[in-house]
Structure formats: C-alpha cells, structure tokens
Design an enzyme around this catalytic site. Structure first.
Site, PDB file in Angstrom:
ATOM      1  N   CYS A   1       0.839  -1.194   0.000  1.00 51.42           N
ATOM      2  CA  CYS A   1       0.000   0.000   0.000  1.00 51.42           C
ATOM      3  C   CYS A   1       0.883   1.257   0.000  1.00 51.42           C
ATOM      4  O   CYS A   1       1.629   1.475  -0.934  1.00 51.42           O
ATOM      5  CB  CYS A   1      -0.998  -0.022   1.151  1.00 51.42           C
ATOM      6  SG  CYS A   1      -2.363   1.157   0.934  1.00 51.42           S
TER       7      CYS A   1
ATOM      8  N   GLU B   1      -2.586  -9.109   2.835  1.00 49.38           N
ATOM      9  CA  GLU B   1      -2.973  -9.676   4.136  1.00 49.38           C
ATOM     10  C   GLU B   1      -4.465  -9.548   4.402  1.00 49.38           C
ATOM     11  O   GLU B   1      -4.988 -10.174   5.336  1.00 49.38           O
ATOM     12  CB  GLU B   1      -2.161  -9.014   5.255  1.00 49.38           C
ATOM     13  CG  GLU B   1      -2.596  -7.612   5.651  1.00 49.38           C
ATOM     14  CD  GLU B   1      -2.108  -6.500   4.741  1.00 49.38           C
ATOM     15  OE1 GLU B   1      -2.227  -5.332   5.131  1.00 49.38           O
ATOM     16  OE2 GLU B   1      -1.607  -6.807   3.635  1.00 49.38           O
TER      17      GLU B   1
ATOM     18  N   HIS C   1      -3.720  -4.751  -0.389  1.00 54.64           N
ATOM     19  CA  HIS C   1      -3.345  -5.387   0.874  1.00 54.64           C
ATOM     20  C   HIS C   1      -3.466  -6.900   0.735  1.00 54.64           C
ATOM     21  O   HIS C   1      -4.567  -7.443   0.857  1.00 54.64           O
ATOM     22  CB  HIS C   1      -4.254  -4.908   2.011  1.00 54.64           C
ATOM     23  CG  HIS C   1      -4.002  -3.516   2.454  1.00 54.64           C
ATOM     24  ND1 HIS C   1      -3.070  -3.197   3.415  1.00 54.64           N
ATOM     25  CD2 HIS C   1      -4.556  -2.343   2.069  1.00 54.64           C
ATOM     26  CE1 HIS C   1      -3.067  -1.881   3.608  1.00 54.64           C
ATOM     27  NE2 HIS C   1      -3.963  -1.347   2.801  1.00 54.64           N
TER      28      HIS C   1
END
Length: 217
Positions: A84, A198, A196
């Site tokens: 990001c 994750e 992202h």
C-alpha cells in the site's frame, strides 16, 4: 538448521500491522515486528507496511532509519516487499496533500503518486489485476481479486525496459479505477503491491506464500 524464513515487519508507526504479521505466519514465515536495525538487516525478508498519508508514512520511515535499511538490503540483493503506502514510498514523491512539509519518496523507482481520476474515491474493495507473463508473486492467482483501499496511485511506469540499462525488465502488474494504475511491481529483490495481500483472503495468502518461498532460494 531451520529452513523457516525470517521476516521483519518494519514497525515505524504506520498503523495496525497485526494482520500482516498473522498472514505471514500463516504462510510459514518466522515473523518479528520491530524497527530494530540489526534484525531488519539480518532477516531473510523485510515487509514494509503503509497506511494513511504518504508524507506522514515517509516521516515515520525516516524516524527509524528505514530508507537506509532498505537501501542496504537492496544493495545486497536482500528481499523487500512494500504494501500500500509502503509501495508508494518506493517512488520519487507524491501529490497527496499534507498538513506539514512535503517529504520525498525513497526514489527506488521513478514516478509520482497521483490522485486517482475516478468518480468515486477512495478505491475501496476487491479488484482484478493484469499480471505480466512470468510473474512470481501472482503465480497461481493471476485471475483472482485483491483488496484495495487507496485514493492515490502511480498511473505511469517510466523505468527503462530490458535492453537499455536493466539486465532484467521489472514485471509490472496493473489494475483500473478511473484509469490504469500500478497494482504491483517485481523488480529484483524489491517487490511491492498497492493492494493489501494480508486482507485479500486466500488469494492474498497465496501471493504472500509465493514471496516467502523466494526467501529461502
């Protein structure tokens, strides 16, 4: 000797990074959240998160000597993954407004982070990407969707291609929100994603696992 790769998630005040730590642990890494220079330099991989304003993140990075740590790692071909704003930080600078003085980027890649020219910003949600042939990060998830939250991005890639001074051309992945923007870059030891991983479910975990696997080669 353990073959479990070690990953340092660079802790420089960029926001909640626990989800990144948990995701990297799930794909087999031994993860430490720290700003410690020795650990960050010694780890098999360095994960650079980023949430919020570009200039605030760069001030945080500089406060923990992040630019030098990243430079030293890359000079030794030690892998770094930016996420990001951690990806945006790798470029020359950003047009994002700031309450304080503007802070330049790390200048690993040419280009300026610009406001997305879309009717609705931020770009928040799941989007597909266009990964290049031969990608390592997206191997097995080329057609999957990933989770984005951003209002700014890099809309042009200007680094010279293979055949000029680059021995191997960087692999650039694109996405679209009001126009194309860079969604990910794979450039030797330096990789980055605007989304992202994750927070991108199974596809994001697969991408992180692809990266972690490169750390033991």
């Amino acid at each position: 000797m353990s073959t479990t790769p070690t990953v340092v998630v660079l802790d420089y005040g960029s926001g909640n990074v626990r989800s990144a730590v948990r995701a990297l642990e799930r794909v087999g890494a031994d993860v430490v959240l720290t700003a410690g220079e020795r650990q960050a330099l010694a780890a098999d991989g360095l994960f650079v998160p980023g949430v919020g304003n570009f200039h605030a993140c760069l001030r945080g990075l500089r406060a923990v000597d992040g630019p030098r740590i990243i430079d030293v790692r890359l000079a030794g071909s030690r892998p770094v993954l930016g996420i990001c704003v951690g990806m945006q930080a790798m470029f020359e600078g950003s047009a994002e407004p700031t309450a304080g003085a503007r802070v330049p980027g790390l200048d690993q890649w040419p280009g300026t982070v610009e406001h997305l020219p879309a009717d609705v910003v931020p770009h928040m949600g799941w989007s597909t990407v266009q990964a290049p042939p031969g990608t390592t990060l997206f191997a097995g998830v080329e057609d999957e969707r990933f989770y984005f939250v951003h209002s700014y991005g890099v809309r042009e890639w200007t680094l010279e291609p293979e055949g000029s001074f680059a021995a191997v051309a960087p692999k650039v992945t694109w996405a679209d929100h009001g126009g194309p923007f860079v969604a990910a870059v794979e450039n030797g030891p330096l990789s980055a994603t605007q989304f992202h991983p994750e927070k991108s479910g199974d596809a994001g975990l697969h991408l992180l696992e692809n990266w972690v696997r490169t750390l033991t080669r």
